[in-house]
Motif scaffolding. Structure first.
Motif, PDB file in Angstrom:
ATOM      1  N   ARG A  67       0.835  -1.206   0.000  1.00 58.87           N
ATOM      2  CA  ARG A  67       0.000   0.000   0.000  1.00 58.87           C
ATOM      3  C   ARG A  67       0.872   1.259   0.000  1.00 58.87           C
ATOM      4  O   ARG A  67       0.621   2.204  -0.760  1.00 58.87           O
ATOM      5  N   THR A  68       1.916   1.262   0.830  1.00 60.26           N
ATOM      6  CA  THR A  68       2.829   2.411   0.896  1.00 60.26           C
ATOM      7  C   THR A  68       3.516   2.632  -0.447  1.00 60.26           C
ATOM      8  O   THR A  68       3.598   3.759  -0.931  1.00 60.26           O
ATOM      9  N   LEU A  69       3.992   1.534  -1.052  1.00 61.03           N
ATOM     10  CA  LEU A  69       4.656   1.650  -2.354  1.00 61.03           C
ATOM     11  C   LEU A  69       3.688   2.144  -3.422  1.00 61.03           C
ATOM     12  O   LEU A  69       4.041   3.007  -4.236  1.00 61.03           O
ATOM     13  N   GLU A  70       2.459   1.598  -3.428  1.00 60.55           N
ATOM     14  CA  GLU A  70       1.465   2.004  -4.432  1.00 60.55           C
ATOM     15  C   GLU A  70       1.117   3.483  -4.312  1.00 60.55           C
ATOM     16  O   GLU A  70       0.970   4.172  -5.316  1.00 60.55           O
ATOM     17  N   LYS A  71       0.988   3.984  -3.079  1.00 57.07           N
ATOM     18  CA  LYS A  71       0.681   5.409  -2.867  1.00 57.07           C
ATOM     19  C   LYS A  71       1.765   6.295  -3.473  1.00 57.07           C
ATOM     20  O   LYS A  71       1.481   7.385  -3.945  1.00 57.07           O
ATOM     21  N   LYS A  72       3.003   5.795  -3.434  1.00 59.78           N
ATOM     22  CA  LYS A  72       4.128   6.554  -3.983  1.00 59.78           C
ATOM     23  C   LYS A  72       4.295   6.337  -5.482  1.00 59.78           C
ATOM     24  O   LYS A  72       5.148   6.965  -6.098  1.00 59.78           O
ATOM     25  N   GLY A  73       3.526   5.407  -6.066  1.00 58.08           N
ATOM     26  CA  GLY A  73       3.659   5.105  -7.488  1.00 58.08           C
ATOM     27  C   GLY A  73       4.849   4.206  -7.781  1.00 58.08           C
ATOM     28  O   GLY A  73       5.402   4.214  -8.881  1.00 58.08           O
ATOM     29  N   VAL A  74       5.269   3.413  -6.784  1.00 54.26           N
ATOM     30  CA  VAL A  74       6.412   2.515  -6.916  1.00 54.26           C
ATOM     31  C   VAL A  74       5.900   1.095  -7.135  1.00 54.26           C
ATOM     32  O   VAL A  74       4.968   0.653  -6.464  1.00 54.26           O
ATOM     33  N   HIS A  75       6.502   0.376  -8.080  1.00 50.88           N
ATOM     34  CA  HIS A  75       6.100  -1.003  -8.383  1.00 50.88           C
ATOM     35  C   HIS A  75       6.933  -1.985  -7.572  1.00 50.88           C
ATOM     36  O   HIS A  75       8.066  -1.691  -7.192  1.00 50.88           O
ATOM     37  N   LEU A  76       6.371  -3.169  -7.368  1.00 52.66           N
ATOM     38  CA  LEU A  76       7.059  -4.250  -6.662  1.00 52.66           C
ATOM     39  C   LEU A  76       7.143  -5.452  -7.585  1.00 52.66           C
ATOM     40  O   LEU A  76       6.141  -5.834  -8.204  1.00 52.66           O
ATOM     41  N   LYS A  77       8.341  -6.041  -7.703  1.00 53.54           N
ATOM     42  CA  LYS A  77       8.530  -7.244  -8.514  1.00 53.54           C
ATOM     43  C   LYS A  77       9.276  -8.277  -7.698  1.00 53.54           C
ATOM     44  O   LYS A  77      10.096  -7.927  -6.849  1.00 53.54           O
ATOM     45  N   ALA A  78       8.985  -9.550  -7.969  1.00 60.19           N
ATOM     46  CA  ALA A  78       9.719 -10.651  -7.348  1.00 60.19           C
ATOM     47  C   ALA A  78      10.372 -11.468  -8.452  1.00 60.19           C
ATOM     48  O   ALA A  78       9.743 -11.734  -9.476  1.00 60.19           O
ATOM     49  N   THR A  79      11.623 -11.849  -8.256  1.00 61.43           N
ATOM     50  CA  THR A  79      12.336 -12.593  -9.294  1.00 61.43           C
ATOM     51  C   THR A  79      11.918 -14.063  -9.349  1.00 61.43           C
ATOM     52  O   THR A  79      11.978 -14.677 -10.399  1.00 61.43           O
ATOM     53  N   GLU A  80      11.490 -14.642  -8.224  1.00 60.66           N
ATOM     54  CA  GLU A  80      11.164 -16.071  -8.177  1.00 60.66           C
ATOM     55  C   GLU A  80       9.659 -16.359  -8.126  1.00 60.66           C
ATOM     56  O   GLU A  80       9.263 -17.511  -8.013  1.00 60.66           O
ATOM     57  N   GLN A  81       8.847 -15.322  -8.174  1.00 64.16           N
ATOM     58  CA  GLN A  81       7.388 -15.486  -8.141  1.00 64.16           C
ATOM     59  C   GLN A  81       6.780 -14.558  -9.188  1.00 64.16           C
ATOM     60  O   GLN A  81       7.348 -13.520  -9.489  1.00 64.16           O
ATOM     61  N   PRO A  82       5.597 -14.920  -9.714  1.00 64.88           N
ATOM     62  CA  PRO A  82       4.983 -14.074 -10.753  1.00 64.88           C
ATOM     63  C   PRO A  82       4.312 -12.826 -10.165  1.00 64.88           C
ATOM     64  O   PRO A  82       3.134 -12.590 -10.348  1.00 64.88           O
ATOM     65  N   ILE A  83       5.093 -12.045  -9.444  1.00 62.08           N
ATOM     66  CA  ILE A  83       4.572 -10.823  -8.830  1.00 62.08           C
ATOM     67  C   ILE A  83       5.214  -9.626  -9.500  1.00 62.08           C
ATOM     68  O   ILE A  83       6.441  -9.514  -9.549  1.00 62.08           O
ATOM     69  N   ASP A  84       4.360  -8.760 -10.032  1.00 57.35           N
ATOM     70  CA  ASP A  84       4.792  -7.502 -10.638  1.00 57.35           C
ATOM     71  C   ASP A  84       3.582  -6.572 -10.542  1.00 57.35           C
ATOM     72  O   ASP A  84       2.640  -6.693 -11.324  1.00 57.35           O
ATOM     73  N   THR A  85       3.613  -5.667  -9.579  1.00 53.19           N
ATOM     74  CA  THR A  85       2.436  -4.812  -9.354  1.00 53.19           C
ATOM     75  C   THR A  85       2.217  -3.784 -10.459  1.00 53.19           C
ATOM     76  O   THR A  85       1.238  -3.047 -10.411  1.00 53.19           O
ATOM     77  N   SER A  86       3.101  -3.759 -11.470  1.00 58.98           N
ATOM     78  CA  SER A  86       2.867  -2.856 -12.598  1.00 58.98           C
ATOM     79  C   SER A  86       1.964  -3.515 -13.640  1.00 58.98           C
ATOM     80  O   SER A  86       1.548  -2.874 -14.597  1.00 58.98           O
ATOM     81  N   THR A  87       1.649  -4.821 -13.439  1.00 59.02           N
ATOM     82  CA  THR A  87       0.764  -5.527 -14.374  1.00 59.02           C
ATOM     83  C   THR A  87      -0.481  -6.030 -13.656  1.00 59.02           C
ATOM     84  O   THR A  87      -0.427  -6.351 -12.462  1.00 59.02           O
ATOM     85  N   PRO A  88      -1.599  -6.108 -14.363  1.00 59.66           N
ATOM     86  CA  PRO A  88      -2.826  -6.630 -13.736  1.00 59.66           C
ATOM     87  C   PRO A  88      -2.643  -8.068 -13.215  1.00 59.66           C
ATOM     88  O   PRO A  88      -3.109  -8.397 -12.130  1.00 59.66           O
ATOM     89  N   ALA A  89      -1.943  -8.923 -13.969  1.00 64.19           N
ATOM     90  CA  ALA A  89      -1.744 -10.314 -13.546  1.00 64.19           C
ATOM     91  C   ALA A  89      -0.893 -10.378 -12.275  1.00 64.19           C
ATOM     92  O   ALA A  89      -1.170 -11.172 -11.375  1.00 64.19           O
ATOM     93  N   GLY A  90       0.131  -9.548 -12.191  1.00 58.66           N
ATOM     94  CA  GLY A  90       0.995  -9.514 -11.007  1.00 58.66           C
ATOM     95  C   GLY A  90       0.252  -9.052  -9.774  1.00 58.66           C
ATOM     96  O   GLY A  90       0.428  -9.590  -8.681  1.00 58.66           O
ATOM     97  N   ARG A  91      -0.604  -8.013  -9.947  1.00 56.89           N
ATOM     98  CA  ARG A  91      -1.421  -7.534  -8.820  1.00 56.89           C
ATOM     99  C   ARG A  91      -2.410  -8.606  -8.396  1.00 56.89           C
ATOM    100  O   ARG A  91      -2.619  -8.839  -7.203  1.00 56.89           O
ATOM    101  N   ALA A  92      -3.004  -9.301  -9.373  1.00 50.19           N
ATOM    102  CA  ALA A  92      -3.979 -10.356  -9.067  1.00 50.19           C
ATOM    103  C   ALA A  92      -3.318 -11.487  -8.286  1.00 50.19           C
ATOM    104  O   ALA A  92      -3.888 -11.993  -7.322  1.00 50.19           O
ATOM    105  N   PHE A  93      -2.099 -11.880  -8.684  1.00 52.24           N
ATOM    106  CA  PHE A  93      -1.409 -12.955  -7.984  1.00 52.24           C
ATOM    107  C   PHE A  93      -1.128 -12.549  -6.540  1.00 52.24           C
ATOM    108  O   PHE A  93      -1.341 -13.337  -5.615  1.00 52.24           O
ATOM    109  N   LEU A  94      -0.692 -11.318  -6.338  1.00 56.36           N
ATOM    110  CA  LEU A  94      -0.417 -10.826  -4.990  1.00 56.36           C
ATOM    111  C   LEU A  94      -1.699 -10.823  -4.153  1.00 56.36           C
ATOM    112  O   LEU A  94      -1.700 -11.230  -2.991  1.00 56.36           O
ATOM    113  N   GLN A  95      -2.813 -10.391  -4.762  1.00 55.74           N
ATOM    114  CA  GLN A  95      -4.094 -10.384  -4.054  1.00 55.74           C
ATOM    115  C   GLN A  95      -4.554 -11.800  -3.722  1.00 55.74           C
ATOM    116  O   GLN A  95      -5.102 -12.045  -2.652  1.00 55.74           O
TER     117      GLN A  95
END
Length: 180
Positions: free
Chosen positions: A81-109
């Motif tokens: 939430r803190t990163l999103e408020k700042k407009g910063v994306h989060l990515k993981a190298t070993e998991q399909p997480i990338d908050t700059s993409t809808p699929a990455g946000r969905a996986f995190l959710q």
């Protein structure tokens, strides 16, 4: 210019950060903040706090896995939430997480939903265990922290709720609740 920041963490001082740091460099991280701290809470994790503070809109924070960032879904949600408020994306190298993409946000959710489900199941089991213990006479609950007799004595002596609360070291609302 957007930056890619890496964050690496191990739980104890005898563990090695080099594998995570190499993966973060390979993922494009130009600045890597590392620490050897428990991940159970964000308290005391100064490198993470520094990284979050420095990140700006359009930047990206890269981790190897989400358990390097947070151990609890509540901490993870707060960090994201803190990163999103700042407009910063989060990515993981070993998991399909990338908050700059809808699929990455969905996986995190989805991870969050499963974690909440597990917490609910655990709470249900705890309540079942407490009910069973009460039925067997084993569970008594915690002892009353307010001395009801002492409150009665002080009321009989003409003391008001504020005086009673001060004398017993309890909240005034507790005195009012008891007097009702």
């Amino acid at each position: 210019m957007n930056h890619v920041y890496g964050y690496a963490r191990v739980s104890s001082t005898d563990q090695d950060l080099s594998i995570q740091e190499a993966a973060l460099k390979a993922a494009g991280a130009t600045i890597i903040r590392s620490e050897k701290k428990s991940g159970t809470t964000t308290e005391g994790r100064t490198e993470l706090a520094t990284l979050i503070e420095f990140a700006r809109a359009g930047d990206c924070v890269v981790i190897t896995r989400i358990d390097r960032l947070a151990r609890s879904i509540a901490d993870l949600a707060n960090i994201v939430r803190t990163l999103e408020k700042k407009g910063v994306h989060l990515k993981a190298t070993e998991q399909p997480i990338d908050t700059s993409t809808p699929a990455g946000r969905a996986f995190l959710q989805m991870l969050g939903v499963f974690a909440e489900f597990e917490t609910a199941i655990r709470k249900e089991r705890q309540l079942e265990g407490i009910a069973k213990a009460k039925a067997e006479g084993v569970y008594k609950g915690r002892k009353a922290s307010i001395d009801a007799d002492r409150i009665q004595q002080l009321v009989a002596a003409g003391k008001g709720a504020t005086e009673i609360a001060k004398e017993l070291g309890i909240g005034r609302a507790s005195v009012y609740r008891y007097l009702k």
